[in-house]
Design an enzyme around this catalytic site. Structure first.
Site, PDB file in Angstrom:
ATOM      1  N   ARG A 137     -10.670 -11.379   2.082  1.00  0.00           N
ATOM      2  CA  ARG A 137     -11.495 -12.703   1.156  1.00  0.00           C
ATOM      3  C   ARG A 137     -10.553 -13.508   0.851  1.00  0.00           C
ATOM      4  O   ARG A 137     -11.874 -14.961   1.291  1.00  0.00           O
ATOM      5  CB  ARG A 137     -11.740 -12.556  -0.320  1.00  0.00           C
ATOM      6  CG  ARG A 137     -10.607 -11.803  -1.687  1.00  0.00           C
ATOM      7  CD  ARG A 137     -10.792 -11.200  -2.839  1.00  0.00           C
ATOM      8  NE  ARG A 137     -10.983  -9.267  -2.345  1.00  0.00           N
ATOM      9  CZ  ARG A 137     -10.961  -8.743  -3.260  1.00  0.00           C
ATOM     10  NH1 ARG A 137     -11.504  -9.265  -4.835  1.00  0.00           N
ATOM     11  NH2 ARG A 137     -10.729  -7.423  -2.976  1.00  0.00           N
TER      12      ARG A 137
ATOM     13  N   LYS B 163       0.865  -1.136  -0.277  1.00  0.00           N
ATOM     14  CA  LYS B 163       0.169  -0.112  -0.222  1.00  0.00           C
ATOM     15  C   LYS B 163       0.427   1.512   0.143  1.00  0.00           C
ATOM     16  O   LYS B 163       2.415   1.335   0.778  1.00  0.00           O
ATOM     17  CB  LYS B 163      -0.373   0.115   1.686  1.00  0.00           C
ATOM     18  CG  LYS B 163      -1.852  -1.279   1.526  1.00  0.00           C
ATOM     19  CD  LYS B 163      -2.880  -1.363   2.920  1.00  0.00           C
ATOM     20  CE  LYS B 163      -3.746  -1.950   2.792  1.00  0.00           C
ATOM     21  NZ  LYS B 163      -4.812  -1.861   1.894  1.00  0.00           N
TER      22      LYS B 163
END
Length: 512
Positions: free
Chosen positions: A338, A264
């Site tokens: 996920r 990130k």
């Protein structure tokens, strides 16, 4: 903060000994009495000093005929729950800033149960202060909030539900606000274990060996780049018969998310401590269930780990095998939530649940779609979706349903595995939900994407505790009324020993 109900009229509220008095004024307020407070408020209203905007405050200092040294009159719209929340947020922020310790809140009109719950949760929200890792900060100034109502006994159940909600929300806020080094997977598991002190709540924590034995390959792949060992937390609340199908809540527990190899940007990466907001909300719900003891069964599942980088970290292009045997090509290691959720959803099937709801700070795309106002809702079951949406409206913790058309799953196809973990930027919140849907065969399933609602940035940076209110309302709607679970003897003894004394003429105070 202690909350207390007391049967009071507006005139009686003026004579109560308290540091501050807050009066909620609806636009159709009947201020016809001859007492000093009614006259003061009537004059201010007629002069236009209250205005027409819900939440507009008018402050008085040592007004004649009022025992409290500080008085705030606040426009409360139509006294609907949403109006009351807006008004109480404004007034309690002012009272807290004035260092008032005891506050009395009364409405120039009748509050229903929903409005009372909104008042309590708003007051707690307005005065909340995080202190755990700060050495120089003042805790909330307000120690006691008394709500003056026409009939305290009739609204006592609403107060109890509201106070339990506050406790759950603040438990979720506490753990979501903690920095990553003060909220590791192991620490989060200890927080879950602490909830098992309540009646009917049990906690089991699985470590790396147990998770490996379950073949949770996707979960383990995310955790393998971190020095902190993973934890898989299983919470059980049993308020109904053992054979009653439970509601299952699955919370994403990434205690810090660097993005892994798909790193990130540095700016605002500190906020990735909030990436366990789904897990925090599950803990908060169980905190409230232990208080309310409703007659239903609930399971809470939290896969907890960090998404970090070292020489063993998951790489883009790696293929991992989930618990149900599906292979997953990891095209982006920053789509890790996920991966841990899919194994938890597979694990949930062993409980033969009535429904499964997963909660996750899953996608930035959901923030783009809905901002910070509503959580994203996805479901393959219309009745479940409607129940969650209705619960959100009732709790003022709203969500909005988004589609799951088959065409959205096309982008998850890959030449190298059964499914890819990302499908490009377009419709990113939906394609993430489509990925999770692959692991929910034969389940009544819903997914809440709380990436936009779990925390706030900027000057107000901090966890919101959402969607504890939504989830708790949904669960209470599914079971018997709160309290019908008949708390165990130990709980009754504990409650009796620790209950604050009732105020004069009032109901017993509750601590949150």
């Amino acid at each position: 903060m202690d909350f207390q109900l007391k049967t009071l009229s507006l005139a009686q509220a003026a004579t109560e000994k308290t540091d501050a008095l807050i009066v909620l004024l609806p636009r159709d307020a009947a201020l016809e009495g001859g007492d000093a407070l009614a006259g003061l408020l009537r004059d201010a209203w007629q002069a236009g000093d209250i205005g027409e905007r819900t939440g507009r405050l008018l402050a008085f200092y040592k007004p004649a005929g009022v025992s409290a040294s500080r008085l705030w009159a606040v426009h409360a719209g139509d006294l609907r729950a949403a109006d009351v929340r807006t008004a109480v947020l404004a007034a309690v922020q002012a009272a807290n800033a004035s260092k008032s310790r005891r506050v009395l809140l009364v409405a120039a009109g009748a509050l229903d149960a929903a409005a009372l719950r909104a008042a309590v949760t708003a007051a707690a929200d307005a005065s909340y202060v995080y202190t755990t890792t700060r050495t120089k900060t003042e805790p909330r100034a307000i120690r006691q909030l008394t709500l003056g109502v026409p009939d305290a006994k009739a609204l006592q159940p609403a107060l109890e539900t509201a106070v339990a909600t506050v406790r759950g929300v603040e438990f979720a806020k506490e753990w979501a606000n903690r920095p990553g080094n003060h909220c590791t997977p192991t620490m989060l598991a200890e927080a879950a274990r602490s909830l098992a002190k309540a009646p009917r709540v049990r906690c089991e924590v699985l470590g790396p060996k147990e998770v490996a034995a379950l073949r949770m390959g996707a979960f383990m792949a995310v955790a393998q780049g971190s020095a902190e060992p993973l934890r898989f937390i299983v919470l059980r609340y049993q308020g109904a018969a053992k054979d009653a199908a439970p509601q299952v809540l699955v919370g994403k527990g990434i205690t810090f998310d660097t993005g892994g190899v798909s790193l990130k940007p540095a700016a605002e990466m500190d906020e990735m401590k909030f990436d366990m907001g789904g897990a925090a909300s599950v803990l908060g719900v169980f905190r409230a269930l232990g208080e309310l003891q409703p007659a239903l069964n609930v399971i809470g599942l939290i896969p907890a780990c960090e998404n970090m980088n070292d020489g063993r970290a998951l790489k883009p292009g790696d293929v991992v095998t989930s618990m149900n045997g599906q292979t997953i090509e990891v095209l982006n290691t920053d789509a890790e939530g996920r991966l841990i959720l899919c194994d938890a959803l597979e694990y949930a099937k062993r409980f033969k649940p009535a429904a499964v709801v997963d909660i996750a700070t899953l996608t930035g795309a959901c923030v783009i779609a809905l901002g910070g106002v509503r959580s994203g809702l996805f479901s393959t079951d219309d009745a479940l979706a409607q129940a969650l949406q209705a619960a959100g409206e009732a709790a003022l913790d709203r969500c909005w349903r988004l589609p799951l058309d088959e065409e959205y799953g096309e982008g998850l196809k890959t030449n190298f595995a059964d499914v890819a973990n990302v499908a490009g930027r377009a419709g990113g919140a939906i394609t993430a939900a489509k990925f999770l849907q692959r692991f929910t065969a034969d389940l009544r399933w819903a997914h809440l994407d709380i990436a936009g609602t779990a925390w706030k940035s900027g000057a107000a940076k901090g966890a919101t505790g959402r969607p504890v209110g939504l989830l708790l309302q949904y669960l209470l709607d599914q079971g018997a009324p709160a309290g019908t679970g008949k708390p165990a003897r130990a709980a009754r003894k504990s409650a009796a020993a620790g209950a604050p004394a009732a105020g004069k003429g009032g109901r017993t105070a509750r601590r949150a």
